[in-house]
Design an enzyme around this catalytic site. Structure first.
Site, PDB file in Angstrom:
ATOM      1  CG  ASP A  86      -0.271   0.148   2.544  1.00 40.99           C
ATOM      2  OD1 ASP A  86       0.780  -0.500   2.737  1.00 40.99           O
ATOM      3  OD2 ASP A  86      -0.770   0.894   3.417  1.00 40.99           O
ATOM      4  CD  GLU A 151       4.024   1.106   7.212  1.00 41.76           C
ATOM      5  OE1 GLU A 151       4.702   1.414   8.198  1.00 41.76           O
ATOM      6  OE2 GLU A 151       3.702   1.942   6.345  1.00 41.76           O
TER       7      GLU A 151
END
Ligand code: BES
Ligand code: MN
Ligand code: MN
Length: 460
Positions: A86, A151
């Site tokens: 991500d 994250e």
């Protein structure tokens, strides 16, 4: 073909694959990008499955986790690779020279959101395994991969996944490339990261906006109150004023201060790069100490009142801010939150209702310097980068590192291939392609160096 000829022969392919992944706008913070997040997860799974690794796309309440295992090598150590697919939102878009999801090469760097944080760095550990599989036909160690998609929003789904899969994730050590080198041409091993506590403060005053002439001075202004409350959190020497805040802070050891001081850090050059005419921070500490090893307070966003063109004499009904504390390893985010809340409630003036929201938190970490894994990583980096790494700490946070230590008993090797001027979380994020290739090589050698270690307490 042998390993050392695989690297030059596959440069183009490694770059093309990175660019493919960078074209996927896997922004975890914004629901509008959810399909792209899923596409990135599938891309990572397919890359690992293509190397005949056992793979799984793990569904979560948020973004999928990719789990993979290399073909089992009996008796060899097991390494867990962690990374994230991500990325941060690309805003502000108008400041990008080339579009954030159209990877573009300029001056040997690839520009794109996620280039260095963390797609490029994460991919080095997949490409290095591919190099082994396509040359030797097998790996010298057992690799497990956990590549997550949350994250940048606090790893909410990964925490319970790790807790529920301790057996499956069992390993001798963890490897993460999601940080930086010390300087161009000076690779580093990061042995410490800061923790974080992130909060939002919302203040509400009168039922609606008021004329600041009629009411100003007699009714508490939420924007004024906000400024006072935010300012009360730190004094002029950069000391945080929340009672008990420093209780668990371990003072910097003399040796560590000397080691930091021995690193070639030029404050003037640092200022020049950032285009600032001076620096501030906690009194009594150097710049590296302040950023790597001392707790700090930063306002991340603040709002309230009139933001439009021209003046408007208004007393706003509401104001708020997002702010965060970077913490040092022994500090507990939950404990700091409780102390913060108590302090803010005490300084909140009459006429204001306050709400304090707790976002993600994470504990800081320190890894042992004298482990055989560190020595192996140092050798591998020296081989891949042609330069011995220095030992550093960094100021950023990767909350899962503390969880992995706590749940699996494994320490993490933080091997950053990025640079401090990579513009992470900001416009024109980049990753040096030469470092990408050096990272792939260092990673490939790392598997070999780790395999050499005679493991006293090997995971069966
Ligand atoms: N890769 C960074 C963490 C990092 C930054 C490590 C700089 C070392 C040096 C990571 O993607 C990140 O941005 N983490 C967040 C954590 C937060 C969202 C819980 C951070 O540090 O703000
Ligand atoms: Mn990252
Ligand atoms: Mn990040």
């Amino acid at each position: 073909m042998n390993l050392s000829s695989w690297f030059p022969a596959n440069r183009q392919r490694c770059e093309a694959d990175l660019f493919d992944l960078l074209r996927i706008a896997s922004v975890s913070a914004d629901r509008a990008y959810r399909d792209e997040v899923r596409r990135a997860a599938a891309w990572v799974r397919d890359a690992l499955a293509g190397m005949s690794f056992d793979t799984e796309l793990v569904e979560t309440a948020g973004c999928p986790i990719i789990y993979a295992e290399s073909p089992r090598v009996a008796g060899a150590p097991t390494v867990l690779v962690y990374g994230h697919y991500d990325v941060q939102p690309p805003d502000p878009l108008d400041q990008w020279i080339s579009p954030p999801f159209e990877p573009t090469v300029r001056d040997g760097n690839v520009y794109a959101r996620g280039a260095t944080d963390d797609k490029g760095q994460m991919l080095t550990h997949i490409k290095s395994a591919q190099a082994w599989m396509e040359t030797v036909g097998s790996l010298p160690i057992n690799l497990k991969y956990v590549i997550e998609g949350e994250e940048e929003v606090g790893s909410e789904s990964l925490e319970p996944y790790v807790k529920a899969n301790r057996q499956r994730l069992a390993c001798d050590c963890v490897v993460i490339s999601d940080s930086s080198q010390f300087a161009p041409g000076q690779p580093a091993i990061t042995y410490g990261l800061r923790g974080i506590l992130y909060v939002e403060l919302r203040l509400a005053g009168p039922k609606q906006d008021l004329h600041s002439g009629t009411f100003g001075g007699g009714v508490t202004n939420p924007a004024n109150a906000l400024c006072r409350m935010l300012a009360s959190l730190v004094d002029g020497d950069g000391r945080i004023q929340v009672p008990g805040f420093y209780d668990d802070v371990v003072p910097l050891a003399k040796q560590e201060r000397e080691a930091f001081a021995a690193l070639k850090f030029d404050e003037q050059e640092f200022c020049r790069q950032l285009q600032v005419d001076g620096l501030t921070g906690e009194a009594g500490y150097t710049n590296l100490e302040r950023r790597w090893a001392r707790p700090t307070y930063d306002i991340n966003g603040v709002w309230g009142g009139y933001q439009g063109e021209g003046p408007k004499t208004v007393l706003p009904a509401k104001a708020g801010a997002k702010f965060s504390f970077r913490l040092v390893p022994n500090q507990e985010p939950k404990k700091i939150f409780a102390a913060l809340k108590k302090h803010l409630e005490r300084v909140c003036p009459p006429g204001i209702k306050m709400e304090l929201i707790e976002f993600h938190g994470g504990q800081g970490v320190l890894a042992p310097l004298d482990s055989p894994y560190m020595a192996a990583a140092s050798r591998a980096i020296t081989r891949g980068f042609g330069q011995q790494p220095v030992l550093i700490r960094e100021g950023g946070s990767i909350p899962i590192v503390a969880t992995l230590r706590e749940q699996l008993g494994a320490d993490t090797l933080l091997l950053g291939w990025g640079l401090n001027d990579d513009n992470t979380h900001s416009p024109n994020e980049k990753f040096c392609l030469e470092d990408y290739h050096r990272g792939i090589q260092a990673s490939a050698y790392l598997w070999e160096e780790l395999a050499k270690i005679a493991m006293a307490s090997r995971v069966a």
